[in-house]
Design a protein around this motif. Structure first.
Motif, short mmCIF file in Angstrom:
data_model
loop_
_atom_site.label_atom_id
_atom_site.label_comp_id
_atom_site.label_asym_id
_atom_site.label_seq_id
_atom_site.Cartn_x
_atom_site.Cartn_y
_atom_site.Cartn_z
N LYS A 79 0.82 -1.22 0.00
CA LYS A 79 0.00 0.00 0.00
C LYS A 79 0.86 1.27 0.00
N ASP B 124 4.58 2.73 -5.17
CA ASP B 124 3.92 3.04 -6.44
C ASP B 124 3.87 1.84 -7.37
N THR C 90 -2.94 -1.10 -6.95
CA THR C 90 -1.48 -1.08 -6.96
C THR C 90 -0.97 -1.80 -8.21
#
Lengths: 385, 385
Positions: free
Chosen positions: A69, A72, A94
């Motif tokens: 989380k 990137d 994600t």
């Protein structure tokens, strides 16, 4: 208006902080990215070359989810990670490469083999047996004959989880696990091709490399690049590798290991969805390294040219057979005298018999000259306590 | 009994955490060493690739002394450090390379010039003048004539601290500082040789590289390797570089910058006792990089072979002229498409006009082909806010 692509706040997450994570982080250091790593101890090889090291297990749902989380793009150095967490992260937006769906197939050598069959990718014939008892029963029934190879479906790593059963006397080596059973291939040699694919659909392969094994440890000892094979076999290996990564619909690097049979046929042995020991020579021996290529692929950047700069031979530096404890490198200075030798010591604190403690790649004008110098390194360097 | 050379508790200290410290740390990461760095902010380029970053000034006696007491070997990426602390550390037994005695000469361009004269090393004729007023007085007296070059004795860095005075109208550029005054050399081109020496007395030089300047920023724009010079000039440059490092009695890397006059004579312009911008091409273009060579030299390890693997051209990636603020890299993807291009973004958070934000090295079959691709990178990449 020119597009702003990256800046130093961009976070690349890597599951696993061993030598592969370390070399991936080192490749990323040349770009302006923040590298975050998840593994159980910051004392692991990658601990000293990342921007943040989170201590936790990549096999644990919660650890992987929370780590993912915060980054990137999420990638990995080892395929045995918690794919449930990856699937959830993917669902929540994600970017995860390689894809958890492909990982679930690759994690299980049985599913891998079925996948090759289903996609008409060449591989040795096989059957799946659930236990040691099932193997013994198949022998008793006469449906399984010597010699054969047993591979544990999920526990294989660095030569572990593989038993070669040539005769009844070898049956004590059988592994108690669900397994893939294959006939022993009439082997000329083993080769590997690293191939990469990015989300834009670009596919690029490295020239094939030849693997020579240490039979005692059942580990690759030398890699020779270019492989001593015909142009036709080299092209066929690249073609199969490209078809394989496309079939898996996978982004990142895929290392495809092949058996080259005496009759010239290529069979896929197994794959790894990440940089791999069989591509370490690319750091110095090719225009772009496998680590840089993996990063380009997972970031959806253009893939790099893979041309060979000079012939190269890589030798794995294994822990001395009779030493377990804090590592020291005896003979290092002699190795440093060898022209064109690049030593990579991973920084593992503890050496164990045959543990991969580092590797060296030698560049020279011919693979023969490079091999000779690589052998000198193998003979002179002892990793002892 | 084999000798135990290094283990993962060995600490190498580096004064300075900019791009040179970063690339030195990255080279060291391939060996099993602990890298400690001292600089004012862990946000600097080397912050993400060392084992420990101590925040403090390398110009401060106490900071350098305390840092030095904690490491096994101490080196640097910049010569403007507190030499008093280094002298004290050396007295107390810390291994310091380059030696503080050599540093004190090199830090002062006036002492540097006197040193060359004293050791019969070729350099342009010069005089030392204490102030702007002394320069104006010398012109009035007729003992100093146009054109000439003024170099601040101690403040010079990246093209700063140098004024080229061609005529009276340029006198407003004069720097108010003790200076070296030299005639303007009738220049064919500028070249550089990186040379290394270890405490065992081994000396090894890299092949000469040619520098092309950005006149606006007075910074190197391109490096071409091999330099387009005669074999005789190349050999003479290596010979002078070796004599120079021996004269300084210095261990580590010494970057020697030369003027090549139109009449073929070589003159030492200045030296830097560390890896230098003019050697960045060696990371990919030579068997051993200048950073690895510096480490070998300060650790008293055997020096590496310096052969060229492929012709290379390096281009400095400078901040766009009209941008100051958080850095972004526009056009990066196009640059990544260029075959054989290796991008090095240093990870400086803030870009400024002409600030060195990174470099790229292109390998190709000829320097001409490499130059063409390097120019593409310069044209396509903008470092903007």
């Amino acid at each position: 208006m020119t597009k702003k692509i990256i800046n130093s706040d961009f976070r690349l997450g890597i599951l696993g902080g061993g030598q592969l994570g370390k070399m991936m982080a080192l490749a990323a250091q040349n770009w302006d990215l923040k590298i975050w790593i998840l593994d159980t101890s910051a004392d692991f090889p990658a601990g000293g070359c990342c921007d943040r090291f989170e201590e936790g297990s990549f096999k644990d749902y919660e650890a992987v989810y929370q780590f993912g989380k915060q980054v990137d793009v999420l990638t990995l150095e080892i395929e045995h990670v918690n794919t449930e967490a990856l699937l959830q992260l993917e669902k929540e937006g994600t970017i995860v490469h390689p894809s958890p769906a492909a990982l679930q197939i690759i994690q299980d050598k049985g599913l891998q083999k079925q996948f090759y069959e289903q996609h008409q990718l060449p591989t040795a014939p096989f059957r799946l047996l659930e236990s040691k008892e099932a193997i013994l029963a198949a022998i008793a029934e006469g449906t399984l004959t010597f010699p054969f190879v047993q591979k544990s479906r999920t526990a294989g790593y660095d030569g572990k989880g593989v038993a070669i059963i040539r005769q009844e006397a070898d049956l004590n080596k059988l592994i108690a696990a669900p397994s893939v059973i294959e006939p022993l291939v009439d082997l000329e040699k083993e080769i590997a091709v690293q191939v990469a694919r990015n989300p834009s659909g670009e596919i690029q392969a490295f020239p094939a490399v030849e693997m020579e094994f240490n039979d005692e440890a059942n580990l690759v000892e030398y890699l020779l690049c270019p492989a001593n094979i015909t142009k036709e076999v080299a092209e066929e290996a690249v073609r199969i590798a490209k078809s394989t990564i496309a079939a898996f619909d996978l982004c990142g690097l895929l290392s495809v290991e092949f058996f080259l049979k005496k009759d010239g046929q290529l069979l896929i042995n197994e794959v790894a969805p990440r940089p791999h020991n069989s591509g370490h020579h690319t750091i110095e021996g090719n225009l772009c390294s496998q680590f840089q290529q993996h990063l380009r692929a997972v970031l959806d950047w253009p893939l790099g040219a893979t041309d060979i700069t000079k012939p190269s031979v890589m030798v794995n530096l294994l822990g001395a057979p009779d030493h377990t404890g804090p590592a020291h490198y005896a003979g290092l200075k002699d190795c440093l005298k060898i022209p064109g030798a690049h030593l990579h010591l991973y920084g593992k604190k503890i050496t164990k018999p045959f543990r991969k403690m580092g590797h060296a790649t030698v560049l020279a004008d011919t693979t023969e000259a490079a091999k000779e110098r690589a052998r000198l390194i193998k003979d002179q360097l002892s990793i002892i306590t």
